[in-house]
Design an enzyme around this catalytic site. Structure first.
Site, PDB file in Angstrom:
ATOM      1  N   CYS A  37       0.824  -1.211   0.000  1.00  0.00           N
ATOM      2  CA  CYS A  37       0.000   0.000   0.000  1.00  0.00           C
ATOM      3  C   CYS A  37       0.863   1.268   0.000  1.00  0.00           C
ATOM      4  O   CYS A  37       1.568   1.548   0.979  1.00  0.00           O
ATOM      5  CB  CYS A  37      -0.895  -0.049   1.241  1.00  0.00           C
ATOM      6  SG  CYS A  37      -1.729   1.483   1.648  1.00  0.00           S
ATOM      7  N   CYS A  71       0.106   3.733   2.775  1.00  0.00           N
ATOM      8  CA  CYS A  71       0.618   3.214   4.051  1.00  0.00           C
ATOM      9  C   CYS A  71       2.094   3.558   4.212  1.00  0.00           C
ATOM     10  O   CYS A  71       2.548   3.902   5.304  1.00  0.00           O
ATOM     11  CB  CYS A  71       0.443   1.699   4.127  1.00  0.00           C
ATOM     12  SG  CYS A  71      -1.265   1.148   4.075  1.00  0.00           S
TER      13      CYS A  71
END
Length: 100
Positions: free
Chosen positions: A24, A27
């Site tokens: 991600c 993230c």
């Protein structure tokens, strides 16, 4: 981690959980903010990171559908939760609002 996770969030010390995934991109952008926050917050709050791919049971139990998702717990109760990117200032405000 599952058994430890429940012990950790049942603590009287507030716990900020960063639910993330290695793949991600947002993230990865959130990670240095979380690390910086951990350095600044000291012992007032515990911060843990949960990789949803390695801890699918926890992610499912906590109904995490997207990453990054941040959640604040105290005494086993979820006080706040939101998905997306957050600045250190936003997170400090959330922590102050829900833990004082």
């Amino acid at each position: 981690m599952k058994g430890n996770f429940n012990k950790i969030i049942n603590s009287a010390t507030p716990v900020l959980v960063d639910y993330y995934a290695e793949w991600c991109a947002p993230c990865k952008a959130q990670s240095p903010v979380i690390d910086n926050l951990a350095n600044e917050a000291g012992t007032d709050i515990r911060i843990i990171k949960i990789d949803i791919d390695k801890n699918q049971a926890i992610a499912q139990q906590q109904n995490v559908r997207g990453v990054p998702t941040l959640a604040l717990y105290k005494n086993g109760k979820q006080l706040w939760r939101q998905s997306g990117l957050h600045s250190k200032e936003q997170l400090l405000n959330v922590i102050k609002l829900h833990t004082k």
